[in-house]
Design an enzyme around this catalytic site. Structure first.
Site, PDB file in Angstrom:
ATOM      1  N   HIS A   1     150.223 -41.445  43.535  1.00 38.09           N
ATOM      2  CA  HIS A   1     149.746 -42.411  42.548  1.00 38.09           C
ATOM      3  C   HIS A   1     148.886 -43.545  43.106  1.00 38.09           C
ATOM      4  CE1 HIS A   1     153.074 -44.751  44.238  1.00 38.09           C
ATOM      5  NE2 HIS A   1     152.442 -45.813  43.786  1.00 38.09           N
TER       6      HIS A   1
ATOM      7  N   ASP B   1     155.049 -55.830  47.476  1.00 39.98           N
ATOM      8  CA  ASP B   1     153.603 -55.992  47.670  1.00 39.98           C
ATOM      9  C   ASP B   1     152.754 -55.704  46.445  1.00 39.98           C
ATOM     10  OD1 ASP B   1     153.901 -53.270  47.432  1.00 39.98           O
ATOM     11  OD2 ASP B   1     153.704 -52.869  49.575  1.00 39.98           O
TER      12      ASP B   1
ATOM     13  N   HIS C   1     153.092 -39.991  37.424  1.00 45.18           N
ATOM     14  CA  HIS C   1     152.982 -41.424  37.110  1.00 45.18           C
ATOM     15  C   HIS C   1     152.201 -41.596  35.813  1.00 45.18           C
ATOM     16  CE1 HIS C   1     151.686 -45.589  37.615  1.00 45.18           C
ATOM     17  NE2 HIS C   1     152.477 -45.716  38.672  1.00 45.18           N
TER      18      HIS C   1
ATOM     19  N   GLU D   1     161.877 -57.376  51.270  1.00 42.45           N
ATOM     20  CA  GLU D   1     161.025 -56.333  51.866  1.00 42.45           C
ATOM     21  C   GLU D   1     159.799 -56.997  52.512  1.00 42.45           C
ATOM     22  OE1 GLU D   1     160.728 -52.195  50.050  1.00 42.45           O
ATOM     23  OE2 GLU D   1     158.599 -52.668  50.248  1.00 42.45           O
TER      24      GLU D   1
ATOM     25  N   ARG E   1     146.377 -46.366  44.398  1.00 42.19           N
ATOM     26  CA  ARG E   1     145.000 -46.705  43.999  1.00 42.19           C
ATOM     27  C   ARG E   1     143.967 -46.268  45.032  1.00 42.19           C
ATOM     28  NH1 ARG E   1     146.766 -50.569  40.335  1.00 42.19           N
ATOM     29  NH2 ARG E   1     145.251 -51.141  38.754  1.00 42.19           N
TER      30      ARG E   1
ATOM     31  N   GLU F   1     147.918 -53.584  48.272  1.00 45.94           N
ATOM     32  CA  GLU F   1     149.259 -54.015  48.702  1.00 45.94           C
ATOM     33  C   GLU F   1     149.266 -54.728  50.052  1.00 45.94           C
ATOM     34  OE1 GLU F   1     148.498 -51.029  47.475  1.00 45.94           O
ATOM     35  OE2 GLU F   1     149.738 -50.775  45.697  1.00 45.94           O
TER      36      GLU F   1
END
Ligand code: UD1
Ligand code: UDP
Length: 382
Positions: free
Chosen positions: A210, A98, A243, A120, A212, A134
């Site tokens: 991490h 994604d 990250h 996936e 967004r 995503e």
């Protein structure tokens, strides 16, 4: 018999970890010509995975920029893929999951009238803003793809609700295939700090964060709760491989820096990460991949998000949603660190995401789709 040319396209760390075993499986099989294209949406974090799996891409778009935006990633992938697809002319393009690379890779293949396989497939929250971006990426790829490799029955059912019922294969998640090659008994970490931790007598909490949609206040809440947890439990050692996103780096330093029992490290290579997970006490994360790996290793997970597209391990009792507010996160961590009974309720191995044979199933499904096999693969869990 002419070979089927299958191109894997990926760009970020998690896609690489989950696509590497599949790229290697395709390369091993005589019926396929396997071609690998990386967008390098991530650079260092991607290269680390390529090294571990000894995977050499045929094409590398090298698109990463510091603080890149969703638009620049998508635009650079899309135009970069034009040249690659014209040159390679694959029979099938495989994308994973994604990310922006996933969406742009699928769209580029569609523009070139090349069939797309989605590895996936079928994960959903049905909230377009979470995870962001995503949820929309995977929905848009679901609309483009011809073959959908669903890890779990729930993922297949999600696609059925969107009237996607053709080209569906229930395969398990390739991350479990990867996990089976990385975890070993006597692992030695590259960093002394990790080798010297007392995994038996201390409570090592593995942390990652991490996403967004967590940038800003949610990330501040999460990190404040983590620091409170470290302060309240002297037996806890928090290990957080941070990250490389500058936004995350700045927040981690600000909220979690200069604490004797909070170990902020560079991103770990995937073998280090999986072996650390196998030895830790508890996982606190907003990552997708860790939610799949930790249950397989018998480690409880507190998910630092409001929702999850991976409800299977919640149902199995090894994962709990902790949200993005300070107090509930702290309370849930405190409960697991102070109550042996609560901890034991969650600390059992569960494998709802795969059995380590997702890659051979996907390769068999592709062979069957192109008429090179008489039967489709047996479904995961059948
Ligand atoms: C991306 C994916 C996300 C996935 C995550 C896995 C999108 C929109 N997001 O988010 O779905 O969960 O990867 O980690 O596709 N950086 C480096 N070196 C690296 C990697 C990143 O310096 O090897 C820095 C760069 O400044 C880069 C920034 O991190 O601009 C953000 O990378 P990006 O791929 O845009 O977003 P992620 O948060 O990593
Ligand atoms: N991972 C890793 N090193 C790290 C952090 C994560 O190898 O320092 C692995 C982790 O084991 C999992 C994958 O990277 O396989 C998850 O990636 P990430 O959390 O970046 O993305 P997500 O899964 O949330 O998309």
């Amino acid at each position: 018999m002419s070979k089927i040319k299958v191109m894997t396209v990926f760009g970020t760390r998690p896609e690489a970890i989950k696509m590497a075993p599949l790229a290697l499986e395709l390369a091993r099989r005589p019926e396929f010509e396997a071609v690998c294209c990386v967008t390098a949406q991530h650079r260092e974090m991607l290269d680390s995975v390529l090294d571990i799996f000894s995977l050499k891409p045929d094409y590398d778009l090298d698109i990463m920029e510091p603080r890149q935006t969703l638009s620049t990633i998508t635009a650079k992938c899309l135009t970069g893929m034009d040249r690659v697809l014209e040159d390679a002319k694959p029979d099938l393009v495989l994308v994973h999951g994604d990310t922006s690379t996933t969406f742009a890779g699928a769209l580029a293949a569609f523009y070139h009238r090349i069939p797309v396989g989605h590895v996936e497939a079928g994960l959903r929250t049905y909230d377009k803003w979470s995870p962001y971006p995503e949820e929309m990426n995977r929905k848009m790829v679901g609309a483009i793809a011809d073959l959908h490799f669903c890890p779990t029955p729930a993922n297949r059912d999600n696609l059925a609700r969107e009237n996607i019922t053709k080209g569906i294969f229930l395969t398990g998640n390739t991350v479990i295939d990867a996990l089976q090659t990385t975890v070993v008994k006597d692992f030695s970490f590259a960093e002394d700090a990790l080798n010297n931790l007392d995994y038996v007598n201390r409570k090592v909490v593995l942390v990652t964060c991490h996403r967004r949609e967590n940038y800003g206040q949610p990330m501040a809440n999460i990190m404040t709760a983590l620091r409170r947890t470290a302060d309240a439990f002297p037996e806890a050692e928090l290990v957080y491989p941070v990250h490389l996103s500058p936004v995350v780096q700045e927040a981690a330093r600000k909220y979690l820096g200069h604490h004797s029992r909070i170990h902020l490290t560079a991103p770990l290579d995937v073998r280090e990460m999986h072996n650390l997970m196998a030895r830790c006490h508890l996982v606190m994360t907003d990552s997708g991949g860790l939610q799949e790996e930790a249950p397989a290793l018998g480690k409880p997970v507190l998910v630092l998000r409001k929702e999850t597209e991976r409800p299977e391990a919640v149902a199995a009792g090894t994962v709990r949603l902790a949200g993005v507010e300070e107090e509930p996160i702290f309370q849930m961590a405190a409960q697991l660190l102070s109550s042996r009974e609560e901890y034991q309720k969650m600390a059992h191995a569960a494998n709802p995401y795969g059995d380590g044979r997702a890659c051979p199933r996907i390769a068999d499904a592709i062979a069957w789709h192109f008429g090179l096999r008489e039967t489709p693969p047996e479904a995961f869990g059948a």
